[in-house]
Design a protein around this motif. Structure first.
Motif, PDB file in Angstrom:
ATOM      1  N   ARG A  24     -39.289  32.088 -52.530  1.00  0.00           N
ATOM      2  CA  ARG A  24     -40.641  32.174 -53.109  1.00  0.00           C
ATOM      3  C   ARG A  24     -40.573  32.480 -54.604  1.00  0.00           C
ATOM      4  O   ARG A  24     -41.355  31.944 -55.391  1.00  0.00           O
ATOM      5  N   THR A  25     -39.626  33.307 -54.989  1.00  0.00           N
ATOM      6  CA  THR A  25     -39.461  33.638 -56.407  1.00  0.00           C
ATOM      7  C   THR A  25     -39.076  32.400 -57.211  1.00  0.00           C
ATOM      8  O   THR A  25     -39.626  32.155 -58.287  1.00  0.00           O
ATOM      9  N   GLU A  32     -44.337  28.559 -63.093  1.00  0.00           N
ATOM     10  CA  GLU A  32     -44.664  29.187 -64.379  1.00  0.00           C
ATOM     11  C   GLU A  32     -44.016  28.437 -65.538  1.00  0.00           C
ATOM     12  O   GLU A  32     -44.643  28.248 -66.588  1.00  0.00           O
ATOM     13  N   LEU A  33     -42.770  28.012 -65.375  1.00  0.00           N
ATOM     14  CA  LEU A  33     -42.104  27.250 -66.435  1.00  0.00           C
ATOM     15  C   LEU A  33     -42.794  25.913 -66.673  1.00  0.00           C
ATOM     16  O   LEU A  33     -43.008  25.521 -67.825  1.00  0.00           O
ATOM     17  N   TRP A  38     -45.986  22.566 -70.094  1.00  0.00           N
ATOM     18  CA  TRP A  38     -47.163  21.708 -70.197  1.00  0.00           C
ATOM     19  C   TRP A  38     -48.068  22.215 -71.328  1.00  0.00           C
ATOM     20  O   TRP A  38     -48.561  21.436 -72.139  1.00  0.00           O
ATOM     21  N   ASN A  39     -48.254  23.530 -71.396  1.00  0.00           N
ATOM     22  CA  ASN A  39     -49.099  24.106 -72.442  1.00  0.00           C
ATOM     23  C   ASN A  39     -48.480  23.971 -73.823  1.00  0.00           C
ATOM     24  O   ASN A  39     -49.194  23.767 -74.811  1.00  0.00           O
ATOM     25  N   ILE A  40     -47.168  24.075 -73.922  1.00  0.00           N
ATOM     26  CA  ILE A  40     -46.501  23.858 -75.211  1.00  0.00           C
ATOM     27  C   ILE A  40     -46.752  22.424 -75.667  1.00  0.00           C
ATOM     28  O   ILE A  40     -47.096  22.175 -76.826  1.00  0.00           O
ATOM     29  N   GLY A  41     -46.609  21.475 -74.754  1.00  0.00           N
ATOM     30  CA  GLY A  41     -46.903  20.076 -75.078  1.00  0.00           C
ATOM     31  C   GLY A  41     -48.343  19.890 -75.506  1.00  0.00           C
ATOM     32  O   GLY A  41     -48.638  19.176 -76.460  1.00  0.00           O
ATOM     33  N   ARG A  42     -49.264  20.545 -74.804  1.00  0.00           N
ATOM     34  CA  ARG A  42     -50.693  20.461 -75.142  1.00  0.00           C
ATOM     35  C   ARG A  42     -50.938  20.992 -76.547  1.00  0.00           C
ATOM     36  O   ARG A  42     -51.645  20.367 -77.343  1.00  0.00           O
ATOM     37  N   ILE A  43     -50.361  22.118 -76.872  1.00  0.00           N
ATOM     38  CA  ILE A  43     -50.552  22.720 -78.197  1.00  0.00           C
ATOM     39  C   ILE A  43     -50.045  21.779 -79.281  1.00  0.00           C
ATOM     40  O   ILE A  43     -50.722  21.552 -80.289  1.00  0.00           O
ATOM     41  N   LYS A 101     -43.196  20.946 -56.693  1.00  0.00           N
ATOM     42  CA  LYS A 101     -41.993  20.695 -55.902  1.00  0.00           C
ATOM     43  C   LYS A 101     -40.881  20.124 -56.771  1.00  0.00           C
ATOM     44  O   LYS A 101     -39.724  20.116 -56.386  1.00  0.00           O
ATOM     45  N   LEU A 102     -41.260  19.630 -57.955  1.00  0.00           N
ATOM     46  CA  LEU A 102     -40.283  19.089 -58.883  1.00  0.00           C
ATOM     47  C   LEU A 102     -39.957  20.135 -59.940  1.00  0.00           C
ATOM     48  O   LEU A 102     -40.820  20.873 -60.395  1.00  0.00           O
ATOM     49  N   SER A 103     -38.709  20.159 -60.364  1.00  0.00           N
ATOM     50  CA  SER A 103     -38.291  21.080 -61.418  1.00  0.00           C
ATOM     51  C   SER A 103     -38.465  20.419 -62.781  1.00  0.00           C
ATOM     52  O   SER A 103     -38.743  19.219 -62.881  1.00  0.00           O
TER      53      SER A 103
END
Length: 122
Positions: A24-25, A32-33, A38-43, A101-103
């Protein structure tokens, strides 16, 4: 002999609890990664590129971002990885279409496929 059986049973249960928690961890960390990247790309796309497909400034800004992020957070912020983050956002602008499910490595492989039909099997 009964004590040994009891200890083995207890140990098996404890091992299962720990293995489940680790699983689960790993899923939570991956999620989270992916969200962070995704947010770094958005910024980058929204603030630096003003939502254009390509930034007018070229790779220099990405090099600077890479340098500063690596200094602050360690490895994982090479120019090519930051380019993948940007492409990640551009290709999955609706965040819910990402599969946890994908890294990150899986997404980098997918993003390196130029044919959209071949890439969009998810």
């Amino acid at each position: 002999m009964g004590d040994l059986k009891n200890i083995n049973s207890m140990l098996d249960e404890i091992k299962k609890v720990l293995a489940d928690a680790r699983g689960r961890t790993a899923v939570q960390i991956n999620m989270e990664l992916l969200t962070a990247y995704w947010n770094i790309g958005r910024i980058i796309v929204e603030h630096e590129q003003e939502s254009q497909e390509r930034a007018a400034y070229g790779k220099q800004t990405l090099r600077q971002l890479s340098k500063e992020l690596t200094k602050e957070f360690g490895k994982g912020f090479s120019v090519s990885n930051i380019q993948f983050m940007r492409r990640f956002y551009q290709n999955y602008q609706i965040q819910q279409t990402m599969s946890v499910k994908l890294s990150w490595s899986h997404y980098c492989e997918l993003l390196s496929i130029s044919d959209l039909d071949k890439r969009s099997f998810i």
